[in-house]
Write an enzyme that holds these catalytic residues in place. Structure first.
Site, short mmCIF file in Angstrom:
data_model
loop_
_atom_site.label_atom_id
_atom_site.label_comp_id
_atom_site.label_asym_id
_atom_site.label_seq_id
_atom_site.Cartn_x
_atom_site.Cartn_y
_atom_site.Cartn_z
N LYS A 45 79.28 59.00 28.62
CA LYS A 45 79.21 57.80 29.43
C LYS A 45 77.87 57.68 30.18
O LYS A 45 77.38 56.59 30.41
CB LYS A 45 80.36 57.77 30.44
CG LYS A 45 81.74 57.60 29.82
CD LYS A 45 82.81 57.61 30.91
CE LYS A 45 84.19 57.92 30.38
NZ LYS A 45 84.86 56.82 29.69
N GLU B 8 80.85 55.95 40.02
CA GLU B 8 80.70 54.50 39.91
C GLU B 8 81.34 53.83 41.10
O GLU B 8 82.32 54.34 41.66
CB GLU B 8 81.46 54.00 38.66
CG GLU B 8 80.70 54.13 37.40
CD GLU B 8 81.48 53.60 36.20
OE1 GLU B 8 82.57 53.05 36.37
OE2 GLU B 8 80.95 53.75 35.10
N HIS C 15 95.32 53.68 33.22
CA HIS C 15 94.11 53.45 32.41
C HIS C 15 94.40 53.40 30.91
O HIS C 15 93.48 53.49 30.10
CB HIS C 15 93.02 54.48 32.71
CG HIS C 15 92.73 54.62 34.17
ND1 HIS C 15 92.29 53.57 34.93
CD2 HIS C 15 92.86 55.66 35.01
CE1 HIS C 15 92.15 53.97 36.18
NE2 HIS C 15 92.50 55.22 36.26
N ARG D 121 84.28 52.58 16.97
CA ARG D 121 85.32 52.67 15.94
C ARG D 121 86.14 51.39 15.99
O ARG D 121 85.93 50.55 16.85
CB ARG D 121 86.24 53.86 16.24
CG ARG D 121 86.80 53.75 17.65
CD ARG D 121 87.87 54.75 17.96
NE ARG D 121 88.03 54.92 19.39
CZ ARG D 121 88.79 54.16 20.17
NH1 ARG D 121 89.47 53.16 19.66
NH2 ARG D 121 88.87 54.39 21.46
P1 ADP Z 1 88.21 56.03 29.39
O1 ADP Z 1 87.03 56.31 28.50
O2 ADP Z 1 88.81 57.29 29.94
O3 ADP Z 1 89.20 55.11 28.78
P2 ADP Z 1 86.90 53.91 30.86
O4 ADP Z 1 85.57 54.13 31.45
O5 ADP Z 1 86.97 53.13 29.59
O6 ADP Z 1 87.61 55.32 30.68
O7 ADP Z 1 87.86 53.24 31.91
C1 ADP Z 1 89.24 53.08 31.69
C2 ADP Z 1 89.84 52.07 32.65
O8 ADP Z 1 89.62 52.48 34.01
C3 ADP Z 1 89.23 50.69 32.58
O9 ADP Z 1 89.84 49.92 31.60
C4 ADP Z 1 89.48 50.15 33.97
O10 ADP Z 1 90.81 49.71 34.09
C5 ADP Z 1 89.35 51.38 34.85
N1 ADP Z 1 87.97 51.49 35.39
C6 ADP Z 1 86.93 52.10 34.80
N2 ADP Z 1 85.82 52.00 35.55
C7 ADP Z 1 86.16 51.32 36.65
C8 ADP Z 1 85.46 50.90 37.84
N3 ADP Z 1 84.20 51.18 38.04
N4 ADP Z 1 86.15 50.21 38.77
C9 ADP Z 1 87.46 49.93 38.61
N5 ADP Z 1 88.17 50.31 37.54
C10 ADP Z 1 87.55 51.00 36.56
#
Ligand code: ADP
Length: 645
Positions: free
Chosen positions: A116, A200, A235, A297
Site C-alpha cells: 500500500k 492515514e 471491511h 485481478r
Molecule cells: P484491505 O486491503 O485490507 O481491504 P483497504 O485499504 O482496501 O484494506 O480498506 C478496506 C476498507 O476499509 C475500505 O473499503 C473502507 O471501508 C475502509 N477504509 C480504508 N481506508 C480508510 C480511511 N482512510 N478512512 C476510512 N475508512 C477507510
C-alpha cells in the site's frame, strides 16, 4: 486464442471462468484438493488434476504443482481467479518462465501495487489524489505517533501488506495509538510476514467506490464505470452495486480519469480495480475522493459491472492475455440500468458470523437472477476455504427495481444444512437507509443488532415443521371430518419444546394462530391468517427440518430416536428419555439381569414407537416410570448396576 487453459482456483469463480471459456471454445483444466474431489468445478471442466491435500497451503497455493499440472495437460495459460495466487507476482513470473501465459497483469504491475505504501507513492507521481497520511519508511513508534497528530485524529493504521481488512486499526484517541500500532504490526507480521505500517486520515462517513479498469498489451486502457461497495462488515464487502447511487457527473469523470491515470502509470494490462474512499458526509464532490489501493485481478463483485455494461470480463481477460486488443473502445462502453450483487455465505449471523461449514442438504435458487455458485445440493461447504455459497446478481432499469429483484431473489433462495446469511442479507436489502441509498461503510455496524437478530420461530414456522416432519396429507378425506374430536398432532422440537397442531373443519391451529387454506405442494407450504398469505419452503435433512420463509430460515431439530440415544453410551448407568413422550411399556423389573441390547422401556413420541435398550450388561437397579407415564426429555427412566454388585 488459447485452446486450453488451467484454472488455478476453485468454487464459484472456477465455475464462472469455465462457463466463459466453454462459450469461447476454450478447453478447461480444473485442479482440486482432496476436499474438492467431487466439487462442481471439477465436474464442469473438460479435465481435472488432483493437486494435493485439502489445506490451501498444500494444494491451491502450490505454484510448482499447478504449473506442472498445466504443462502435463497442455494448457497454454493459467487463470488464477481471485484470492489464492491471483496477486502473487512470483506465480505470474514462474508461469511466464515456463513458457505459459498468466491471465492477469505483468508481475511488475502486481509488485508495484502489492504494497500500500509503494502504491500510494506511485499514485502521487501520477497525480491521483491519495488519502492524506504518512506512508514513508520511518517506523519509529514515537515518530509515527507524531505523524498521527499531524494528520489529525481519528487515524487509521494499515499494514502495508494488508488485505481483506487485516492489519488495520482505527485510532480515535492518541492515548490508544501505541497499543493499536503494536496490534496492527503483530497482525501484519502474522498474516503477511510484514509488520510495516502506514497511517492515514480516517475519512468520516466514508463510501467505498471503486473503478473497474481494463488494459491491453497494445497500450489501451479503458474504465467500465464504478461500483459502490460501501455495504461492508469489518471491511469486507457484503452487497455491491453499480453504478454508485447519487454519483455527480463531475465526480464520476474525476474518478474514472484518475483510475485510468493510475493504470497507465504502471503500464497496466488485464482486469484491475482502483479502490477509492469517498467523503460521504455530505453530497459527493469531485474533490472528495482518494485512492486507497489497486487490486490487480478480477474482483468478486465483477458481475455488477458486467450487468450494467453488457460485457463478459472473463472473455476480455482471455482476449487480452492472448495478445488481442480490448474488445471495446472507451466511447463504446455504456452504462445501462442498475445492478446489485449479494454474497451468500455459510456463516452464522447470530454467532458473530462464524463460518458454518457443513453439508448443504438442499440448495435451490428459485429466481431469475444471475447465480454464480460452486456448490449444489448435497455438496459440502468445506472448512478449508472461504465459506461462500453463491453470489446473486440482479439487473434492472433503475435502482429500486434491481433492489426489489435482489430482495425477491434472496427470499426465494433456499439453503438447508448449514446456517447462512440469507436472512441477514434480506434484512439489509430492505433496510430503509440502504433502500434510499443513504450509504456509508459504517451502516451495517450501526444497525447490526437489527440486521443480525433472527425473528422468533413463528406459529407458521411450526405449522410447516409439523406438516413436513409428520408428512401430513392435507388432502386426506378424513381431515376435518371428525368434528366431534379435533385430530391433534403432538410433537416436540429441541428448540421450542412441545407443540400441538389441531385440525378443525377448515382451520389448523398451531399455538395461538388459526390458519386457513393450508396447502402443501411438494416442499412448498402456504397458509392464510388474517387475510395474509404466508409461504415457505421446507426440507428435512437427518433429524432437522429447515423452514425458509420471507423472514428468514429456521432450522428445528427433531429429538434423536430413543433407541439410538439409549445405546449411545456403553458405560452409562442411566437410561434417559431423549425426547418428550409417553412410556407405553416397561419390560423389566428391579433386580432383573439384562444383557446389552435387551429392550427395557418403550416410549411413544412424535407418533412413533422407540425402544430403549440396555446400553450394556447389568442388573436393573431402579425404575422411575410406569406404563403410560408422560415423560419429558432428559428424565432418568431406569438405572443399572453391575451384575455382581
Ligand atoms: P484491505 O486491503 O485490507 O481491504 P483497504 O485499504 O482496501 O484494506 O480498506 C478496506 C476498507 O476499509 C475500505 O473499503 C473502507 O471501508 C475502509 N477504509 C480504508 N481506508 C480508510 C480511511 N482512510 N478512512 C476510512 N475508512 C477507510
Amino acid at each position: 486464442m488459447f485452446t486450453k487453459i488451467l484454472i488455478a482456483n476453485r468454487g464459484e469463480i472456477a465455475c464462472r471462468i469455465i462457463k466463459t471459456a466453454r462459450a469461447m471454445g476454450v478447453q478447461t483444466v480444473a485442479v482440486y484438493s482432496d476436499a474438492d474431489a467431487n466439487a462442481l468445478h471439477v465436474k464442469m471442466a473438460d479435465q481435472a488434476v488432483h493437486i494435493g491435500p485439502s489445506p490451501a497451503a498444500d494444494s491451491y497455493l502450490q505454484m510448482d504443482v499447478l504449473i506442472d499440472a498445466a504443462q502435463q495437460t497442455g494448457a497454454q495459460a493459467i487463470h488464477p481467479g481471485y484470492g489464492f495466487l491471483s496477486e502473487n507476482p512470483d506465480f505470474a513470473q514462474k508461469i511466464a518462465d515456463n513458457g505459459m501465459v498468466f491471465i492477469g497483469p505483468s508481475p511488475e504491475s502486481i509488485r508495484q501495487m502489492g504494497l500500500k505504501d509503494r502504491a500510494k507513492e506511485l499514485m502521487e507521481i501520477a497525480n491521483v489524489p491519495v488519502v492524506p497520511g504518512y506512508h514513508g519508511q520511518n517506523q519509529d513508534p514515537v515518530f509515527l505517533a507524531a505523524e498521527a497528530v499531524k494528520i489529525g485524529y481519528p487515524v487509521l493504521i494499515k499494514a502495508r501488506a494488508g488485505g481483506g481488512g487485516k492489519g488495520m486499526r482505527l485510532v480515535e484517541n492518541p492515548v490508544d495509538f501505541e497499543t493499536l500500532l503494536q496490534s496492527a504490526q503483530r497482525e501484519g507480521l502474522a498474516s503477511f510476514g510484514d509488520a510495516h505500517v502506514l497511517i492515514e486520515k480516517f475519512i468520516q462517513s466514508p463510501r467505498h467506490i471503486e473503478v473497474q479498469v481494463f488494459g491491453d498489451t497494445h497500450g489501451n486502457v479503458v474504465h467500465l464505470f464504478e461500483r459502490d461497495c460501501s455495504m461492508q462488515r469489518r471491511h469486507q464487502k457484503v452487497i455491491e452495486e453499480a453504478p454508485a447511487p447519487n454519483m455527480p457527473v463531475d465526480l464520476r469523470t474525476a474518478m474514472t480519469d484518475a483510475a485510468i491515470k493510475a493504470a497507465k502509470q504502471i503500464d497496466y494490462y488485464g482486469a484491475g480495480t482502483i479502490e477509492f474512499i469517498v467523503d460521504g458526509s455530505g453530497p459527493l464532490r469531485a474533490d472528495g475522493f482518494w485512492f486507497m489501493e489497486m487490486n490487480t485481478r478480477l474482483q468478486v463483485e465483477h458481475p455488477v459491472t458486467e450487468a450494467v455494461t453488457g460485457t463478459d470480463l472473463v472473455a476480455w481477460q482471455l482476449h487480452v492475455a492472448s495478445g488481442a486488443a480490448l474488445p471495446l473502445k472507451q466511447n463504446e462502453i455504456t452504462l445501462n440500468g442498475h445492478a446489485f450483487e449479494a454474497r451468500i455465505y455459510a456463516e452464522d449471523p447470530t454467532a458473530d458470523f462464524k463460518p458454518a461449514p457443513g453439508t448443504l442438504s438442499s440448495l435451490q435458487f428459485n429466481t431469475d437472477a444471475r447465480i454464480d455458485t460452486g456448490v449444489e445440493t448435497g455438496d459440502v461447504v468445506s472448512p478449508f476455504y472461504d465459506p461462500m455459497i453463491a453470489k446473486i446478481t440482479t439487473h434492472a432499469d433503475d435502482r429500486q427495481t434491481a433492489l426489489n429483484a435482489l430482495v425477491d431473489g434472496l427470499q426465494n433462495t433456499f439453503a438447508a444444512g448449514t446456517p447462512t446469511n440469507l436472512g441477514f442479507l434480506s434484512r439489509l436489502a430492505t433496510d430503509p437507509d440502504f433502500a434510499t441509498a443513504k450509504l456509508d461503510t459504517g451502516l451495517i455496524e450501526r444497525k447490526m443488532d437489527t440486521l443480525s437478530s433472527v425473528p422468533n420461530t413463528s406459529d407458521f414456522d411450526l405449522l410447516c415443521a409439523i406438516i413436513t416432519t409428520h408428512d401430513i396429507d392435507l388432502n386426506a378425506p378424513h381431515l376435518g371430518w371428525q368434528m366431534w374430536q379435533a385430530p391433534a398432532v403432538n410433537t416436540a422440537f429441541d428448540e421450542c419444546g412441545n407443540v400441538s397442531l389441531i385440525i378443525n373443519a377448515d382451520t389448523i391451529t398451531v399455538g395461538e394462530t388459526n390458519f386457513t387454506r393450508v396447502i402443501r405442494n411438494a416442499d412448498q407450504i402456504t397458509a392464510t391468517t388474517n387475510n395474509t398469505q404466508h409461504r415457505a419452503t421446507t426440507t428435512v435433512a437427518g433429524n432437522t427440518v429447515t423452514i425458509k420463509s420471507a423472514a428468514d430460515a429456521k432450522t428445528l431439530t427433531i429429538p434423536a430416536p430413543l433407541d439410538v440415544a439409549a445405546g449411545a453410551d456403553e458405560n452409562s448407568d442411566q437410561i434417559i428419555a431423549p425426547m418428550t413422550g409417553t412410556v407405553t411399556l416397561v419390560h423389566v423389573d428391579v433386580g432383573d439381569t439384562v444383557t446389552m441390547g435387551d429392550p427395557l422401556v418403550v416410549m411413544e413420541a412424535m407418533k412413533m414407537e422407540h425402544v430403549l435398550t440396555a446400553p450394556r450388561d447389568g442388573t436393573i437397579d431402579q425404575i422411575f416410570c410406569t406404563q403410560s407415564s408422560a415423560t419429558s426429555e432428559g428424565t432418568i427412566l431406569v438405572t443399572l448396576v453391575e451384575i455382581d454388585a
